[in-house]
Motif scaffolding. Structure first.
Motif, PDB file in Angstrom:
ATOM      1  N   VAL A   1       0.823  -1.203   0.000  1.00 45.20           N
ATOM      2  CA  VAL A   1       0.000   0.000   0.000  1.00 45.20           C
ATOM      3  C   VAL A   1       0.862   1.260   0.000  1.00 45.20           C
ATOM      4  CG1 VAL A   1      -0.219  -0.026   2.534  1.00 45.20           C
ATOM      5  CG2 VAL A   1      -1.916   1.183   1.153  1.00 45.20           C
ATOM      6  N   ASP A   2       2.014   1.230   0.667  1.00 44.88           N
ATOM      7  CA  ASP A   2       2.889   2.410   0.670  1.00 44.88           C
ATOM      8  C   ASP A   2       3.375   2.735  -0.738  1.00 44.88           C
ATOM      9  OD1 ASP A   2       3.418   3.002   3.698  1.00 44.88           O
ATOM     10  OD2 ASP A   2       3.605   0.832   3.499  1.00 44.88           O
ATOM     11  N   ASP A   3       3.664   1.701  -1.538  1.00 48.88           N
ATOM     12  CA  ASP A   3       4.121   1.937  -2.909  1.00 48.88           C
ATOM     13  C   ASP A   3       2.997   2.505  -3.772  1.00 48.88           C
ATOM     14  OD1 ASP A   3       6.352   0.785  -1.857  1.00 48.88           O
ATOM     15  OD2 ASP A   3       6.429  -0.925  -3.233  1.00 48.88           O
ATOM     16  N   VAL A   4       1.757   2.053  -3.522  1.00 50.13           N
ATOM     17  CA  VAL A   4       0.616   2.592  -4.266  1.00 50.13           C
ATOM     18  C   VAL A   4       0.431   4.068  -3.955  1.00 50.13           C
ATOM     19  CG1 VAL A   4      -1.868   2.448  -4.612  1.00 50.13           C
ATOM     20  CG2 VAL A   4      -0.537   0.358  -4.377  1.00 50.13           C
ATOM     21  N   LEU A   5       0.471   4.417  -2.682  1.00 46.85           N
ATOM     22  CA  LEU A   5       0.306   5.819  -2.291  1.00 46.85           C
ATOM     23  C   LEU A   5       1.421   6.680  -2.883  1.00 46.85           C
ATOM     24  CD1 LEU A   5      -0.721   5.377   1.454  1.00 46.85           C
ATOM     25  CD2 LEU A   5      -2.212   5.759  -0.521  1.00 46.85           C
ATOM     26  N   HIS A   6       2.637   6.154  -2.914  1.00 49.31           N
ATOM     27  CA  HIS A   6       3.752   6.878  -3.526  1.00 49.31           C
ATOM     28  C   HIS A   6       3.467   7.174  -4.992  1.00 49.31           C
ATOM     29  CE1 HIS A   6       7.918   7.901  -4.623  1.00 49.31           C
ATOM     30  NE2 HIS A   6       7.756   7.072  -5.650  1.00 49.31           N
ATOM     31  N   ALA A   7       2.950   6.171  -5.709  1.00 42.46           N
ATOM     32  CA  ALA A   7       2.687   6.331  -7.131  1.00 42.46           C
ATOM     33  C   ALA A   7       1.538   7.305  -7.384  1.00 42.46           C
ATOM     34  CB  ALA A   7       2.389   4.980  -7.765  1.00 42.46           C
ATOM     35  N   VAL A   8       0.442   7.167  -6.627  1.00 42.08           N
ATOM     36  CA  VAL A   8      -0.713   8.051  -6.840  1.00 42.08           C
ATOM     37  C   VAL A   8      -0.338   9.491  -6.528  1.00 42.08           C
ATOM     38  CG1 VAL A   8      -3.050   8.616  -6.100  1.00 42.08           C
ATOM     39  CG2 VAL A   8      -2.382   6.218  -6.381  1.00 42.08           C
ATOM     40  N   ALA A   9       0.311   9.717  -5.395  1.00 43.03           N
ATOM     41  CA  ALA A   9       0.702  11.089  -5.025  1.00 43.03           C
ATOM     42  C   ALA A   9       1.679  11.666  -6.039  1.00 43.03           C
ATOM     43  CB  ALA A   9       1.316  11.087  -3.624  1.00 43.03           C
ATOM     44  N   GLY A  10       2.588  10.831  -6.541  1.00 40.69           N
ATOM     45  CA  GLY A  10       3.536  11.318  -7.536  1.00 40.69           C
ATOM     46  C   GLY A  10       2.871  11.678  -8.843  1.00 40.69           C
ATOM     47  N   CYS A  11       1.902  10.879  -9.273  1.00 35.84           N
ATOM     48  CA  CYS A  11       1.204  11.160 -10.532  1.00 35.84           C
ATOM     49  C   CYS A  11       0.316  12.396 -10.422  1.00 35.84           C
ATOM     50  CB  CYS A  11       0.383   9.955 -10.950  1.00 35.84           C
ATOM     51  SG  CYS A  11       1.388   8.562 -11.534  1.00 35.84           S
ATOM     52  N   VAL A  12      -0.241  12.647  -9.233  1.00 33.22           N
ATOM     53  CA  VAL A  12      -1.047  13.854  -9.031  1.00 33.22           C
ATOM     54  C   VAL A  12      -0.235  15.096  -9.359  1.00 33.22           C
ATOM     55  CG1 VAL A  12      -2.025  15.305  -7.201  1.00 33.22           C
ATOM     56  CG2 VAL A  12      -2.721  12.919  -7.393  1.00 33.22           C
ATOM     57  N   ALA A  13       1.051  15.071  -9.040  1.00 35.19           N
ATOM     58  CA  ALA A  13       1.905  16.252  -9.211  1.00 35.19           C
ATOM     59  C   ALA A  13       2.618  16.291 -10.554  1.00 35.19           C
ATOM     60  CB  ALA A  13       2.926  16.297  -8.068  1.00 35.19           C
ATOM     61  N   LEU A  14       2.306  15.367 -11.474  1.00 33.45           N
ATOM     62  CA  LEU A  14       2.974  15.357 -12.771  1.00 33.45           C
ATOM     63  C   LEU A  14       2.668  16.619 -13.574  1.00 33.45           C
ATOM     64  CD1 LEU A  14       2.492  11.694 -14.051  1.00 33.45           C
ATOM     65  CD2 LEU A  14       4.644  12.785 -13.379  1.00 33.45           C
TER      66      LEU A  14
END
Length: 488
Positions: free
Chosen positions: A188-201
């Motif tokens: 779940v930590d890796d998923v949150l990392h990816a979603v938060a990172g994509c939000v800021a793309l």
């Protein structure tokens, strides 16, 4: 950035919000039931908009002034879930475009290879939602994930409870042949990392990419890995060539807290091999960077869930039955005596006074001890002199005192050899100047199949035994208090 989270009270949404706040974003949440936001640690830090994700007007209002949307809505709550997901995706695509939203991030599901044939309705719906958003006017990143590993994730909870049931059972155990299919889980930590990172793309990214951990395992391997981290014995599996998802879903619902309407699409998806495209993983790392320390291994993710670490631990909006299996029963009785009179009786429990219940049965400790091959009798070793004070850490017959709040609460843990952990909690609180409420709760956390069978076998008797205990203990308190009043 102003970020809208749709699905903020769900498993991932409730964990994404604090991550986005920590990254410095202003967060708005779209929720259908505002009461579900109450109790979240981030409630006062976000703007709450009430509305259904399929309501065009509600979605448009929620998107106004927003830079990016994290879309985590998945119906999957009974017949017609695919249509509900389709309507909600279209409402978001239109509402976000009208409001000038610059980015949508959607968490979908890994898809099987095209040659595998018919895709399960659950995975087909996830793919359809992603396609609707990618074809819309707002740039979208669709993250396709398999099983998300963390407390509260429906797939992980299904693995947890099946492993705890099966792995503590017989040395040879039949498994449906689909548990040999491969899956690539993700922490779940890796998923949150990816979603938060994509939000800021930056603007312009419009693509779908797979997201997963570093290992490809079979479903059997997922259960074995969980069992090893949880300290459970692993049986020797025997493949059974059956494919009956509805029957399997019924079994899952019976053995786990996962509802049948949720278990069925998850079980149906198990017939596919769901493995990430390595090029997608590399592409995702290039977009948002690898998670701190690299992608999380499966057993590390399981250990975080077992230890309750960070996002992998329990959350206030997790569904009932999340976490280790625990069964409980409660007896509550109003008492025509003050709380201190009831507590004075609680202080005499055990030893010569017994447990104020059916003679020879005493507590669940003895009942389950019989099933485990023990003697079942509870010794009465305390002297007839004044009973000792209740002290945390001391023994009380076959119980260990775990906690004492004098006049309020007594918590006991069974010391006998049981296929699980049994606790008995006794509480009393005043309801008036001369009245009170007494409650006693028995909790049992089973270990493996033996623990579940022990609880089911003992349940009818223990319900009777503890009901008698509650009535007798409070009756003694009332009688003694009335005698004191007459003596005064």
């Amino acid at each position: 950035m102003q970020v809208l989270v749709a699905g903020a009270t769900g498993y991932l949404g409730s964990r994404l919000v604090p991550r986005l706040l920590g990254d410095g974003h202003d967060v708005r949440v779209l929720v259908r039931t505002p009461s579900k936001v109450v109790g979240q640690p981030w409630t006062d830090a976000v703007e709450v908009v009430t509305g259904d994700a399929r309501d065009d007007d509600a979605v448009a209002a929620a998107c106004a002034g927003v830079d990016a949307v994290a879309y985590l809505v998945h119906a999957m709550d009974g017949p017609g879930f695919a249509e509900r997901d389709r309507d909600a995706a279209r409402a978001l695509a239109d509402g976000a475009a009208a409001a000038g939203v610059r980015r949508i991030v959607y968490l979908g599901g890994l898809q099987p290879d095209a040659e595998e044939g018919r895709v399960s309705p659950h995975l087909r719906s996830r793919r359809e939602v992603g396609e609707i958003l990618l074809e819309g006017p707002v740039p979208t990143v669709v993250l396709r994930a398999g099983i998300v590993v963390g407390t509260g994730s429906a797939s992980f909870e299904m693995i947890r409870h099946l492993a705890e049931t099966a792995m503590g059972g017989p040395p040879v155990l039949p498994f449906p042949d689909r548990v040999w299919n491969r899956i690539q889980p993700v922490a779940v930590d890796d998923v949150l990392h990816a979603v938060a990172g994509c939000v800021a793309l930056a603007d312009g990214e419009n693509r779908a990419v797979d997201i997963g951990g570093p290992e490809v395992l079979t479903y059997r391997g997922l259960m074995n890995g969980y069992a090893e981290e949880a300290g459970l014995r692993r049986p020797w599996p025997v493949p059974v060539p059956v494919s009956a998802p509805r029957l399997t879903a019924r079994a899952v619902a019976a053995l786990t807290p996962v509802r049948r309407d949720l278990a069925e699409p998850l079980v149906e998806s198990m017939r596919h091999e769901l493995v990430c495209d390595p090029d997608d993983l590399a592409e995702l790392d290039a977009l948002v960077g690898a998670p701190p320390g690299g992608r999380t291994p499966y057993r590390t993710a399981v250990r975080r869930a077992l230890d309750g670490v960070g996002a992998a631990g329990p959350g206030p909006s997790d569904p009932p039955g999340t976490g280790p299996a625990e069964w409980s029963t409660t007896d509550a009785t109003g008492v025509d005596a003050p709380a201190h009179a009831v507590w004075s009786v609680i202080e005499t429990l055990g030893g010569e006074h017994g447990w104020y219940t059916v003679p020879g049965t005493a507590t669940i400790t003895g009942l389950v001890d019989v099933l485990a091959g023990g003697p079942g009798a509870i010794p009465t070793s305390r002297t007839p002199t004044a009973p000792p004070r209740l002290i945390a850490g001391e023994e009380l017959d076959r119980w260990r005192i775990e906690a004492v709040e004098p006049g309020v609460r007594l918590l006991l843990r069974a010391e006998s050899t049981l296929p699980g952990v049994a606790q008995l909690e006794l509480r009393v609180r005043p309801t008036g100047r001369l009245t009170s409420l007494y409650s006693q709760t028995l909790r049992f956390r089973p270990r493996g199949m033996a623990g579940r069978l022990a609880w089911l076998a003992a349940y009818p008797t223990q319900r009777f035994v503890f009901a008698v205990m509650a009535r007798t203990l409070t009756g003694v308190a009332e009688t003694r208090y009335r005698a004191q009043l007459r003596g005064a």
